[in-house]
Enzyme design. Structure first.
Site, PDB file in Angstrom:
ATOM      1  N   GLU A 112      -1.357  -2.461   0.355  1.00  0.00           N
ATOM      2  CA  GLU A 112      -2.278  -3.463  -0.182  1.00  0.00           C
ATOM      3  C   GLU A 112      -2.117  -4.759   0.605  1.00  0.00           C
ATOM      4  O   GLU A 112      -1.008  -5.136   0.969  1.00  0.00           O
ATOM      5  CB  GLU A 112      -1.992  -3.703  -1.669  1.00  0.00           C
ATOM      6  CG  GLU A 112      -2.960  -4.638  -2.351  1.00  0.00           C
ATOM      7  CD  GLU A 112      -2.727  -4.717  -3.855  1.00  0.00           C
ATOM      8  OE1 GLU A 112      -2.978  -5.793  -4.430  1.00  0.00           O
ATOM      9  OE2 GLU A 112      -2.269  -3.715  -4.447  1.00  0.00           O
ATOM     10  N   ASP A 114      -3.395  -8.779   0.355  1.00  0.00           N
ATOM     11  CA  ASP A 114      -3.949  -9.653  -0.679  1.00  0.00           C
ATOM     12  C   ASP A 114      -4.227 -11.078  -0.221  1.00  0.00           C
ATOM     13  O   ASP A 114      -3.358 -11.723   0.378  1.00  0.00           O
ATOM     14  CB  ASP A 114      -2.963  -9.775  -1.855  1.00  0.00           C
ATOM     15  CG  ASP A 114      -2.756  -8.470  -2.597  1.00  0.00           C
ATOM     16  OD1 ASP A 114      -3.549  -7.535  -2.401  1.00  0.00           O
ATOM     17  OD2 ASP A 114      -1.797  -8.397  -3.382  1.00  0.00           O
ATOM     18  N   GLU A 116      -5.200 -14.294  -2.608  1.00  0.00           N
ATOM     19  CA  GLU A 116      -5.376 -14.738  -3.984  1.00  0.00           C
ATOM     20  C   GLU A 116      -5.519 -16.265  -3.989  1.00  0.00           C
ATOM     21  O   GLU A 116      -4.777 -16.967  -3.288  1.00  0.00           O
ATOM     22  CB  GLU A 116      -4.199 -14.321  -4.860  1.00  0.00           C
ATOM     23  CG  GLU A 116      -4.066 -12.806  -4.999  1.00  0.00           C
ATOM     24  CD  GLU A 116      -2.964 -12.399  -5.955  1.00  0.00           C
ATOM     25  OE1 GLU A 116      -3.178 -11.459  -6.737  1.00  0.00           O
ATOM     26  OE2 GLU A 116      -1.885 -13.037  -5.916  1.00  0.00           O
TER      27      GLU A 116
END
Length: 293
Positions: A112, A114, A116
């Site tokens: 994953e 990311d 954010e």
């Protein structure tokens, strides 16, 4: 453009009707609804046209946040999305753009990548939080303050993933580069295709000043705006069949990284780097990617 809580009146228009109107306005041109689908959450999210640009208003209300997913998956590609974040008091909220595999991949094998965006109280800057998971293990956080107000206009947030680097970019400026150093055993995602996803959700327990500032639900519903989603598959150097076959000694992917710009942003805008967090790793030692070869 929908930009305030009063704009939630627009949700009386069914999303399907908004999409039909967009199709009429743009004829045969591609639109965001073709590439992105809402996969879970609040019913107050909707697609609409903003100056002839198909845009998704992603909604968070007291009942639920919202998640979206792209329709394709890629092994090595660049993903770009233009995002305008929640204005005013966004404390406790998190907007995201990330890559991950399908649901059928067990967590211990999941990779994953990311982006954010951690909201804050009115007048305080957003925190951009980045992380990388390989085989289910993350903990590779770097955080940044942006050099502009991300709530005033759309800005482009990009994840470029090739066999040598994972590069996070803001308006084409690199803010982070994670290198595949196979010879030293650095974990790096190389074998599973990933899909672009996004979300807007409530994380008041940790998102803003370590959870000290909670979500002000009197400001709900909250909206973040997404548009201009693009995917550019990885291109290998001439004579190489595909990116995964690029020789380790090749400098082809180094051309994708503006090292000087990266160094400048990290010196001026980085506020947290796991690779220098001595307290965190005092018992275990730093991860291999944080150590000098």
């Amino acid at each position: 453009m929908v930009a305030s809580s009063s704009s939630c009146k627009c949700r009386v228009l069914a999303p399907a009707l908004v999409v039909v109107l967009a199709m009429v306005a743009r004829g045969a041109a591609a639109y965001l609804y073709d590439d992105i689908k809402v996969t879970w959450g609040s019913g107050c999210s909707f697609f609409y046209m903003d100056n002839d640009v198909d845009t998704l208003a992603l909604c968070l209300d007291r009942s639920s946040g919202t998640g979206i997913s792209s329709n394709g998956s890629y092994l090595f590609a660049r993903h770009d999305m233009d995002i305008k974040l929640i204005a005013n008091d966004s404390a406790g909220t998190v907007a995201t753009l990330y890559l991950l595999p399908g649901d059928n991949v067990p967590w211990e094998y999941r990779d994953e990548i990311d982006f954010e965006f951690l909201g804050n109280a009115t007048g305080e800057p957003y925190t951009v939080h980045t992380n990388i998971y390989v085989n289910g293990a993350g903990g590779r956080e770097q955080q940044f303050k942006l050099w502009f107000d991300p709530t005033e206009d759309f800005h482009t947030y990009s994840i470029e993933w090739n066999p040598k680097y994972i590069i996070f970019l803001v308006d084409d400026t690199p803010i982070r580069a994670y290198k595949n150093d196979r010879a030293r055993g650095v974990p790096f995602p190389t074998w599973q295709s990933l899909t672009a996803e996004g979300s807007l959700w409530d994380a008041e327990e940790w998102a803003t000043q370590g959870g000290q500032v909670k979500t002000d639900w009197s400001q709900a519903p909250f909206y973040a705006y997404y548009r201009n989603f693009r995917v550019t598959p990885c291109v290998p150097s001439p004579g190489v069949a595909w990116c995964g076959d690029e020789p380790p000694e090749s400098t082809w992917f180094d051309q994708r990284l503006d090292a000087a710009a990266l160094q400048r942003v990290q010196a001026q805008n980085m506020i947290y780097d796991y690779c220098v967090d001595q307290k965190r790793f005092k018992d275990t030692g730093f991860p291999v990617e944080c150590t000098t070869a």
